[in-house]
Design a protein around this motif. Sequence first.
Motif, PDB file in Angstrom:
ATOM      1  N   SER A 181       0.825  -1.222   0.000  1.00 14.01           N
ATOM      2  CA  SER A 181       0.000   0.000   0.000  1.00 14.01           C
ATOM      3  C   SER A 181       0.852   1.262   0.000  1.00 14.01           C
ATOM      4  O   SER A 181       0.375   2.340  -0.339  1.00 14.01           O
ATOM      5  CB  SER A 181      -0.904   0.022   1.233  1.00 14.01           C
ATOM      6  OG  SER A 181      -0.136   0.231   2.415  1.00 14.01           O
ATOM      7  N   GLY A 182       2.105   1.132   0.421  1.00 11.29           N
ATOM      8  CA  GLY A 182       2.972   2.306   0.545  1.00 11.29           C
ATOM      9  C   GLY A 182       2.732   3.098   1.818  1.00 11.29           C
ATOM     10  O   GLY A 182       3.399   4.092   2.075  1.00 11.29           O
ATOM     11  N   LYS A 183       1.785   2.635   2.630  1.00  8.08           N
ATOM     12  CA  LYS A 183       1.463   3.359   3.873  1.00  8.08           C
ATOM     13  C   LYS A 183       2.376   2.957   5.025  1.00  8.08           C
ATOM     14  O   LYS A 183       2.460   3.655   6.027  1.00  8.08           O
ATOM     15  CB  LYS A 183       0.003   3.082   4.274  1.00  8.08           C
ATOM     16  CG  LYS A 183      -1.033   3.603   3.284  1.00  8.08           C
ATOM     17  CD  LYS A 183      -2.442   3.217   3.719  1.00  8.08           C
ATOM     18  CE  LYS A 183      -3.485   3.725   2.730  1.00  8.08           C
ATOM     19  NZ  LYS A 183      -4.860   3.309   3.108  1.00  8.08           N
ATOM     20  N   VAL A 184       3.055   1.814   4.878  1.00 12.52           N
ATOM     21  CA  VAL A 184       3.875   1.280   5.956  1.00 12.52           C
ATOM     22  C   VAL A 184       5.219   0.829   5.385  1.00 12.52           C
ATOM     23  O   VAL A 184       5.265   0.130   4.377  1.00 12.52           O
ATOM     24  CB  VAL A 184       3.186   0.084   6.650  1.00 12.52           C
ATOM     25  CG1 VAL A 184       3.968  -0.338   7.888  1.00 12.52           C
ATOM     26  CG2 VAL A 184       1.752   0.405   7.029  1.00 12.52           C
ATOM     27  N   ASN A 185       6.289   1.223   6.028  1.00 11.08           N
ATOM     28  CA  ASN A 185       7.615   0.779   5.616  1.00 11.08           C
ATOM     29  C   ASN A 185       7.915  -0.614   6.177  1.00 11.08           C
ATOM     30  O   ASN A 185       7.367  -1.004   7.214  1.00 11.08           O
ATOM     31  CB  ASN A 185       8.690   1.760   6.109  1.00 11.08           C
ATOM     32  CG  ASN A 185       8.531   3.132   5.492  1.00 11.08           C
ATOM     33  OD1 ASN A 185       8.194   3.254   4.315  1.00 11.08           O
ATOM     34  ND2 ASN A 185       8.760   4.173   6.279  1.00 11.08           N
ATOM     35  N   LYS A 186       8.825  -1.306   5.498  1.00 13.25           N
ATOM     36  CA  LYS A 186       9.153  -2.670   5.903  1.00 13.25           C
ATOM     37  C   LYS A 186       9.650  -2.731   7.346  1.00 13.25           C
ATOM     38  O   LYS A 186       9.294  -3.632   8.103  1.00 13.25           O
ATOM     39  CB  LYS A 186      10.213  -3.240   4.950  1.00 13.25           C
ATOM     40  CG  LYS A 186      10.495  -4.715   5.157  1.00 13.25           C
ATOM     41  CD  LYS A 186      11.450  -5.256   4.113  1.00 13.25           C
ATOM     42  CE  LYS A 186      12.870  -4.801   4.396  1.00 13.25           C
ATOM     43  NZ  LYS A 186      13.856  -5.451   3.512  1.00 13.25           N
ATOM     44  N   GLU A 187      10.445  -1.751   7.749  1.00 11.36           N
ATOM     45  CA  GLU A 187      11.006  -1.769   9.105  1.00 11.36           C
ATOM     46  C   GLU A 187       9.964  -1.475  10.191  1.00 11.36           C
ATOM     47  O   GLU A 187      10.257  -1.619  11.389  1.00 11.36           O
ATOM     48  CB  GLU A 187      12.180  -0.783   9.225  1.00 11.36           C
ATOM     49  CG  GLU A 187      11.852   0.646   8.853  1.00 11.36           C
ATOM     50  CD  GLU A 187      12.065   0.952   7.372  1.00 11.36           C
ATOM     51  OE1 GLU A 187      12.197   2.151   7.059  1.00 11.36           O
ATOM     52  OE2 GLU A 187      12.105   0.013   6.557  1.00 11.36           O
ATOM     53  N   ASP A 188       8.756  -1.118   9.771  1.00  8.07           N
ATOM     54  CA  ASP A 188       7.696  -0.813  10.736  1.00  8.07           C
ATOM     55  C   ASP A 188       6.711  -1.961  10.935  1.00  8.07           C
ATOM     56  O   ASP A 188       5.685  -1.801  11.588  1.00  8.07           O
ATOM     57  CB  ASP A 188       6.915   0.442  10.294  1.00  8.07           C
ATOM     58  CG  ASP A 188       7.766   1.697  10.384  1.00  8.07           C
ATOM     59  OD1 ASP A 188       8.625   1.753  11.290  1.00  8.07           O
ATOM     60  OD2 ASP A 188       7.590   2.611   9.550  1.00  8.07           O
ATOM     61  N   ILE A 189       7.008  -3.132  10.330  1.00  9.23           N
ATOM     62  CA  ILE A 189       6.123  -4.302  10.461  1.00  9.23           C
ATOM     63  C   ILE A 189       6.921  -5.480  11.010  1.00  9.23           C
ATOM     64  O   ILE A 189       8.076  -5.697  10.626  1.00  9.23           O
ATOM     65  CB  ILE A 189       5.508  -4.711   9.104  1.00  9.23           C
ATOM     66  CG1 ILE A 189       4.716  -3.576   8.476  1.00  9.23           C
ATOM     67  CG2 ILE A 189       4.602  -5.925   9.265  1.00  9.23           C
ATOM     68  CD1 ILE A 189       4.025  -3.955   7.179  1.00  9.23           C
ATOM     69  N   LEU A 190       6.276  -6.259  11.870  1.00  4.87           N
ATOM     70  CA  LEU A 190       6.862  -7.498  12.366  1.00  4.87           C
ATOM     71  C   LEU A 190       5.791  -8.586  12.338  1.00  4.87           C
ATOM     72  O   LEU A 190       4.649  -8.349  12.727  1.00  4.87           O
ATOM     73  CB  LEU A 190       7.365  -7.316  13.807  1.00  4.87           C
ATOM     74  CG  LEU A 190       8.112  -8.509  14.416  1.00  4.87           C
ATOM     75  CD1 LEU A 190       9.476  -8.687  13.743  1.00  4.87           C
ATOM     76  CD2 LEU A 190       8.285  -8.340  15.922  1.00  4.87           C
ATOM     77  N   ILE A 191       6.177  -9.775  11.857  1.00  2.56           N
ATOM     78  CA  ILE A 191       5.302 -10.948  11.909  1.00  2.56           C
ATOM     79  C   ILE A 191       5.883 -11.913  12.937  1.00  2.56           C
ATOM     80  O   ILE A 191       7.064 -12.276  12.850  1.00  2.56           O
ATOM     81  CB  ILE A 191       5.217 -11.660  10.538  1.00  2.56           C
ATOM     82  CG1 ILE A 191       4.652 -10.725   9.464  1.00  2.56           C
ATOM     83  CG2 ILE A 191       4.365 -12.923  10.641  1.00  2.56           C
ATOM     84  CD1 ILE A 191       4.722 -11.296   8.046  1.00  2.56           C
ATOM     85  N   ILE A 192       5.071 -12.322  13.905  1.00  2.00           N
ATOM     86  CA  ILE A 192       5.503 -13.304  14.904  1.00  2.00           C
ATOM     87  C   ILE A 192       4.794 -14.619  14.631  1.00  2.00           C
ATOM     88  O   ILE A 192       3.566 -14.680  14.578  1.00  2.00           O
ATOM     89  CB  ILE A 192       5.194 -12.818  16.336  1.00  2.00           C
ATOM     90  CG1 ILE A 192       5.893 -11.484  16.621  1.00  2.00           C
ATOM     91  CG2 ILE A 192       5.627 -13.867  17.366  1.00  2.00           C
ATOM     92  CD1 ILE A 192       5.553 -10.882  17.981  1.00  2.00           C
ATOM     93  N   ASP A 193       5.587 -15.677  14.439  1.00  2.00           N
ATOM     94  CA  ASP A 193       5.036 -16.983  14.091  1.00  2.00           C
ATOM     95  C   ASP A 193       6.006 -18.061  14.574  1.00  2.00           C
ATOM     96  O   ASP A 193       7.226 -17.872  14.481  1.00  2.00           O
ATOM     97  CB  ASP A 193       4.849 -17.087  12.570  1.00  2.00           C
ATOM     98  CG  ASP A 193       4.147 -18.375  12.150  1.00  2.00           C
ATOM     99  OD1 ASP A 193       2.911 -18.335  11.990  1.00  2.00           O
ATOM    100  OD2 ASP A 193       4.835 -19.392  11.997  1.00  2.00           O
TER     101      ASP A 193
END
Length: 380
Positions: A23-35
Amino acid sequence: MYEWIIIGGGIHGCTIALSLLKSGKVNKEDILIIDPHSSPLERWKERTERIQMPFLRSPSVHHIDVTPFSLEKYAKKINYDNPFYGYYDRPSLNLFNQHAATVSKEASLQDIWCQSKVKEMGKPGLFWEIETEEQHIYFAKNSVIAIGNNELHYPAWANELNNGYHIFDSELNMDNIKPPLLIVGGGITAAHTAISLSHRFPGEVTLMSRHPFRVHDFDSDPGWLGPKYLDAYSKIKNYDVRRKRIYQARHRGSIPSELYSRLHRLNKNGKLSIVQSEIQTVSSESNVLISKESTVFRPATVLFATGFEPALTNQRWLRHLITKQNLTCANCGYPIVEESLEWCPHLFVMGPLAELEIGPASRNIIGARKATERIMRNIH
């Protein structure tokens, strides 16, 4: 500190992660996936591989990427042989997984991956605090809980056996199973398992279903994907009634027509026995099973293809979160959420947790897409 932490890296978690990134609204460094697994869709791949599912039940426009025709374009681009099956263009499992791996790699999902389990979650201040089992604490403005229910369901008599295994038990090694085999279940998982194992052990596999085969193209009517049924559903304010509608709408334990044909062909050719019955008596010492018609079975291995528990997942951290944050649940135990899928401000849900809002398709791939649309519509 993250803008978004997504708990769960299966189809639902990866679908929302890809939409946020693209979407361009969120940078990669601002997301985390926990699994707890090492890479995206790992549990999905393990389970579908185990039952040897050749094609998905859902159509080609149901996948984890953003644009609907992404999978079809990908199949053409790589010149994939025999990519789709039947009237609804149901994709080959291998193609679906290749496509998912490609779009995940292009979006660098592995770079935002945290392989761990959540231990505790709360919001003592302005931000969500998520502690993992390694005692790392991560902070997020927004969180998405995108987990399924992985508590395996067994018939009441299963604990009397010492040679019985659930097909999705992570401890089960399919290379070590011994015939003759009894597969218990009548749905799509049981059908795929029976077809696969009857090729491996012809004439030594019995499929036992409590009911006649229920033949449906999908596990709920496609009208539940749009206004045909959802308009009326969304007007229902009583969540007990919503739960009843979901229960009525799901074609539980159903199979598509081509699996029905394959099962009967194998049965006719003597490679597979099909029995409509259920077990009445179990002798654990000799592993003898007796059906309600007094038929005796002496399987070396019993495989349960009996799905998952219908109740809300029993993960301790989620129970604690509900209590600590005073989160609203219906009588069935599932979240009551806003149309945006917010359980409370800045906490979103997907998958089974969202089904009282999304409806009977919430657990499916299209449910991941529908939930993602709702969440994306409500962020700025």
